[in-house]
Design a protein around this motif. Structure first.
Motif, PDB file in Angstrom:
ATOM      1  N   LEU A  88       0.104  -2.221   3.530  1.00  0.00           N
ATOM      2  CA  LEU A  88      -1.008  -2.971   2.860  1.00  0.00           C
ATOM      3  C   LEU A  88      -0.649  -2.734   1.439  1.00  0.00           C
ATOM      4  N   PHE A  89      -0.359  -3.590   0.870  1.00  0.00           N
ATOM      5  CA  PHE A  89      -0.128  -3.625  -0.768  1.00  0.00           C
ATOM      6  C   PHE A  89      -0.364  -5.033  -1.421  1.00  0.00           C
ATOM      7  N   SER A  93      -1.214 -16.250   6.804  1.00  0.00           N
ATOM      8  CA  SER A  93      -2.436 -15.555   7.036  1.00  0.00           C
ATOM      9  C   SER A  93      -3.527 -16.262   6.258  1.00  0.00           C
ATOM     10  N   SER A  94      -4.941 -16.090   6.225  1.00  0.00           N
ATOM     11  CA  SER A  94      -5.745 -16.757   5.613  1.00  0.00           C
ATOM     12  C   SER A  94      -6.873 -15.720   5.407  1.00  0.00           C
ATOM     13  N   GLY A  95      -7.671 -15.860   4.337  1.00  0.00           N
ATOM     14  CA  GLY A  95      -9.198 -15.076   4.010  1.00  0.00           C
ATOM     15  C   GLY A  95      -9.083 -15.219   2.642  1.00  0.00           C
ATOM     16  N   PRO A  96      -9.946 -14.284   2.120  1.00  0.00           N
ATOM     17  CA  PRO A  96     -10.239 -14.108   0.894  1.00  0.00           C
ATOM     18  C   PRO A  96      -8.941 -13.749  -0.121  1.00  0.00           C
ATOM     19  N   VAL A  97      -8.546 -14.228  -1.314  1.00  0.00           N
ATOM     20  CA  VAL A  97      -7.535 -13.872  -2.112  1.00  0.00           C
ATOM     21  C   VAL A  97      -8.104 -13.459  -3.461  1.00  0.00           C
ATOM     22  N   LEU A  98      -7.691 -12.445  -3.908  1.00  0.00           N
ATOM     23  CA  LEU A  98      -8.070 -12.090  -5.323  1.00  0.00           C
ATOM     24  C   LEU A  98      -7.266 -12.008  -6.296  1.00  0.00           C
ATOM     25  N   ILE A  99      -7.473 -12.382  -7.637  1.00  0.00           N
ATOM     26  CA  ILE A  99      -6.570 -12.368  -8.641  1.00  0.00           C
ATOM     27  C   ILE A  99      -6.784 -10.918  -9.483  1.00  0.00           C
ATOM     28  N   THR A 100      -5.575 -10.157  -9.366  1.00  0.00           N
ATOM     29  CA  THR A 100      -5.840  -8.946 -10.230  1.00  0.00           C
ATOM     30  C   THR A 100      -4.902  -8.831 -11.431  1.00  0.00           C
ATOM     31  N   HIS A 101      -5.114  -7.871 -11.992  1.00  0.00           N
ATOM     32  CA  HIS A 101      -4.236  -7.755 -13.094  1.00  0.00           C
ATOM     33  C   HIS A 101      -2.773  -7.391 -12.850  1.00  0.00           C
ATOM     34  N   TRP A 102      -2.352  -7.112 -11.491  1.00  0.00           N
ATOM     35  CA  TRP A 102      -0.978  -7.028 -10.958  1.00  0.00           C
ATOM     36  C   TRP A 102      -0.550  -8.569 -10.474  1.00  0.00           C
ATOM     37  N   GLY A 103      -1.453  -9.312 -10.031  1.00  0.00           N
ATOM     38  CA  GLY A 103      -1.090 -10.543  -9.306  1.00  0.00           C
ATOM     39  C   GLY A 103      -1.990 -10.804  -8.308  1.00  0.00           C
ATOM     40  N   LEU A 104      -1.859 -10.903  -6.799  1.00  0.00           N
ATOM     41  CA  LEU A 104      -2.560 -11.259  -5.815  1.00  0.00           C
ATOM     42  C   LEU A 104      -3.071 -10.194  -4.952  1.00  0.00           C
ATOM     43  N   SER A 105      -4.051 -10.203  -4.568  1.00  0.00           N
ATOM     44  CA  SER A 105      -4.672  -9.268  -3.654  1.00  0.00           C
ATOM     45  C   SER A 105      -5.819  -9.690  -2.595  1.00  0.00           C
ATOM     46  N   LEU A 138      -1.269 -10.179   5.276  1.00  0.00           N
ATOM     47  CA  LEU A 138       0.425 -10.746   5.309  1.00  0.00           C
ATOM     48  C   LEU A 138       1.303  -9.672   5.014  1.00  0.00           C
ATOM     49  N   SER A 139       0.791  -8.853   4.140  1.00  0.00           N
ATOM     50  CA  SER A 139       1.685  -7.523   4.061  1.00  0.00           C
ATOM     51  C   SER A 139       1.877  -6.815   4.979  1.00  0.00           C
ATOM     52  N   ALA A 140       0.490  -6.613   5.875  1.00  0.00           N
ATOM     53  CA  ALA A 140       0.657  -5.659   6.948  1.00  0.00           C
ATOM     54  C   ALA A 140       1.572  -6.385   8.018  1.00  0.00           C
ATOM     55  N   TRP A 141       1.613  -7.409   8.262  1.00  0.00           N
ATOM     56  CA  TRP A 141       2.239  -8.073   9.571  1.00  0.00           C
ATOM     57  C   TRP A 141       3.838  -8.551   8.999  1.00  0.00           C
ATOM     58  N   GLY A 142       3.972  -8.494   7.592  1.00  0.00           N
ATOM     59  CA  GLY A 142       5.570  -8.648   7.156  1.00  0.00           C
ATOM     60  C   GLY A 142       6.314  -7.506   6.342  1.00  0.00           C
ATOM     61  N   ALA A 143       5.384  -6.188   6.660  1.00  0.00           N
ATOM     62  CA  ALA A 143       5.686  -5.208   6.152  1.00  0.00           C
ATOM     63  C   ALA A 143       7.280  -4.781   6.267  1.00  0.00           C
ATOM     64  N   SER A 189       2.160  -3.399  -5.359  1.00  0.00           N
ATOM     65  CA  SER A 189       1.439  -2.801  -6.181  1.00  0.00           C
ATOM     66  C   SER A 189       0.141  -2.182  -4.992  1.00  0.00           C
ATOM     67  N   MET A 190      -0.083  -0.771  -4.938  1.00  0.00           N
ATOM     68  CA  MET A 190      -0.727  -0.318  -4.271  1.00  0.00           C
ATOM     69  C   MET A 190      -1.656   0.912  -4.596  1.00  0.00           C
ATOM     70  N   ASN A 191      -2.745   1.401  -4.096  1.00  0.00           N
ATOM     71  CA  ASN A 191      -3.355   2.572  -4.291  1.00  0.00           C
ATOM     72  C   ASN A 191      -2.709   3.570  -3.816  1.00  0.00           C
ATOM     73  N   LYS A 192      -1.970   4.506  -4.324  1.00  0.00           N
ATOM     74  CA  LYS A 192      -1.238   5.743  -3.842  1.00  0.00           C
ATOM     75  C   LYS A 192      -1.839   6.603  -2.834  1.00  0.00           C
ATOM     76  N   ASP A 193      -3.037   6.731  -3.083  1.00  0.00           N
ATOM     77  CA  ASP A 193      -3.760   7.609  -2.217  1.00  0.00           C
ATOM     78  C   ASP A 193      -4.405   6.782  -0.852  1.00  0.00           C
ATOM     79  N   GLU A 194      -4.532   5.580  -0.978  1.00  0.00           N
ATOM     80  CA  GLU A 194      -5.299   4.810   0.196  1.00  0.00           C
ATOM     81  C   GLU A 194      -4.484   4.167   0.876  1.00  0.00           C
ATOM     82  N   PHE A 195      -3.116   3.847   0.421  1.00  0.00           N
ATOM     83  CA  PHE A 195      -2.303   2.808   1.206  1.00  0.00           C
ATOM     84  C   PHE A 195      -1.966   3.207   2.468  1.00  0.00           C
TER      85      PHE A 195
END
Length: 418
Positions: A196-197, A228-240, A247-252, A350-356
């Protein structure tokens, strides 16, 4: 003869699965000696930070087969366990122990308090009441099989303790101690990969738009059969957001093989085709001939994102003065492309190093999913993320932890008949 160093069950790992297994075993067998060993100073660390500190306990999907479809790895193996311990059971368990829950619009389940501390306090309290010993700042260094029965667990400080049964719930196998111990007992290990990233993207079209989200977007990866489909969020890093994380899970594994460099295609209009998007423009020419394209966002696109995409489609022309009737076929086609097939070059993650979450772990063929016991070594059990199981975002990873922990705790109790 039993000594103070002898346990009926040692649980290595103080996370959700470990606590749930230990409580299950201890509540059914009063007087049994159970200890949870956690290397950190605090237990249940991932519970604390999950869901933005609210703890996404589970997901309100109550059909086992439908529920299993949310797991890129482990879906087939989890159908049976979910028939035995489902989200319904998880919700009833917490609510019967004084933690009221709520189901949100997207079927994610949270404590009504909106605080993960409610879940942590519940698990700590239940463990204490059941007589489970919890040892913090206590790391496992090595494990050896005993000649007669059970295991000798060597702690980092050199102390040996003994147990009839050992449950490994050491989290994802990026934590090498879990992988090393499993391999020591003959288990195959699937290589760990982030599951998940966020997509790291540097693109002027989304620069300065962090915090904006589109509720219903489509996401694809060029060259891979991933969508995939669903909410897409724009972040400082890019897209989340959920659409990206799913999509990141299925394509890990595929995305890891590409070293996280690939092209992502976003349909900001959900599943609308280019033709339907252009038809929307045509209708706007009729309905709003005096409106400027830049100031008249369609399809639920946030205004600032809409303006950025219009500017990109105008490609140097005076987009600010462009009215709907003056939108040329060429520019309309370009704008439809920006809206329905917006291409971004991804250059990292990019990911939360504790939660990912990671995929990878103990090979599922080496574990009996009726008991969670090793098929290689009697008395050795696994639960939680140490297994090659991972779910998409939405409470699914916690549910697999509750389920596998519950089954392991019951099976260990049945095996020793305390």
């Amino acid at each position: 003869m039993t000594t103070n160093d002898d346990y009926d069950l040692i649980v290595a790992g103080g996370g959700a699965a470990g606590f749930f297994a230990a409580i299950t075993f201890a509540e059914a067998h009063p007087g049994a000696r159970v200890v949870i060993l956690e290397k950190s100073r605090e237990v249940l660390g991932k519970v604390k930070i999950s869901g933005g500190g609210r703890c996404n306990v589970t997901h309100a999907c109550f059909d086992p087969r439908a529920l299993s479809a949310f797991y890129p790895r482990g879906s087939k193996q989890l159908i049976g366990p979910f028939n035995r311990w489902s989200p319904t059971d998880t919700m009833e368990w917490f609510e019967s122990r004084g933690v009221p829950l709520k189901v949100e619009a997207d079927n994610r389940v949270f404590p009504q308090s909106d605080s993960s501390q409610s879940i942590i306090d519940c698990l700590n309290g239940c463990a204490r009441d059941a007589g489970v010993e919890v040892r913090r700042s206590t790391a496992v260094k090595a494990v050896n099989s005993l000649p007669a029965d059970g295991f000798e667990v060597m702690l980092r400080d050199g102390e040996p303790i003994h147990t009839r049964n050992l449950l490994l719930t050491l989290g994802g196998t990026r934590n090498r101690i879990g992988a090393d111990l499993a391999e020591q007992f003959g288990h195959r290990i699937q290589v760990a990969a982030p599951s998940l990233f966020t997509f790291k993207i540097d693109d002027p079209r989304i620069e300065g738009l962090q915090g904006l989200s589109v509720d219903h977007a489509g996401v694809k990866i060029t060259g891979l059969k991933l969508a995939s489909s669903g909410p897409v969020l724009i972040t400082h890093w890019g897209l989340s957001g959920p659409g990206i994380l799913r999509l990141s899970a299925w394509g890990a594994r595929e995305l890891q093989e590409r070293e996280y460099r690939f092209e992502a295609v976003i349909n900001w209009c959900g599943d609308l085709s280019e033709e339907k998007i252009i038809a929307g423009f045509d209708q706007r020419r009729i309905d709003s001939p005096r409106k400027k394209v830049m100031n008249d966002p369609l399809f639920g696109i946030p205004t600032r994102l809409w303006k950025s995409l219009v500017a990109a489609a105008a490609d140097g022309t005076d987009a600010d003065s462009l009215h709907w009737p003056h939108l040329t076929k060429s520019t309309a086609r370009k704008l439809a492309g920006q809206l329905g097939a917006c291409r971004f070059q991804v250059d990292g993650k990019s990911m939360n190093k504790d939660e990912f979450v990671t995929c990878g772990g103990v090979h599922l063929g080496d574990v009996n999913f009726k008991t969670m016991e090793s098929r290689k070594t009697s008395g050795l059990y696994f639960a939680g993320e140490i297994l090659d199981i991972d779910g998409i975002t939405g409470g699914f990873n916690f549910q697999s932890a509750w389920t596998t922990g519950r089954i392991a705790g019951e099976a260990i109790g049945n095996s020793i008949g305390v």
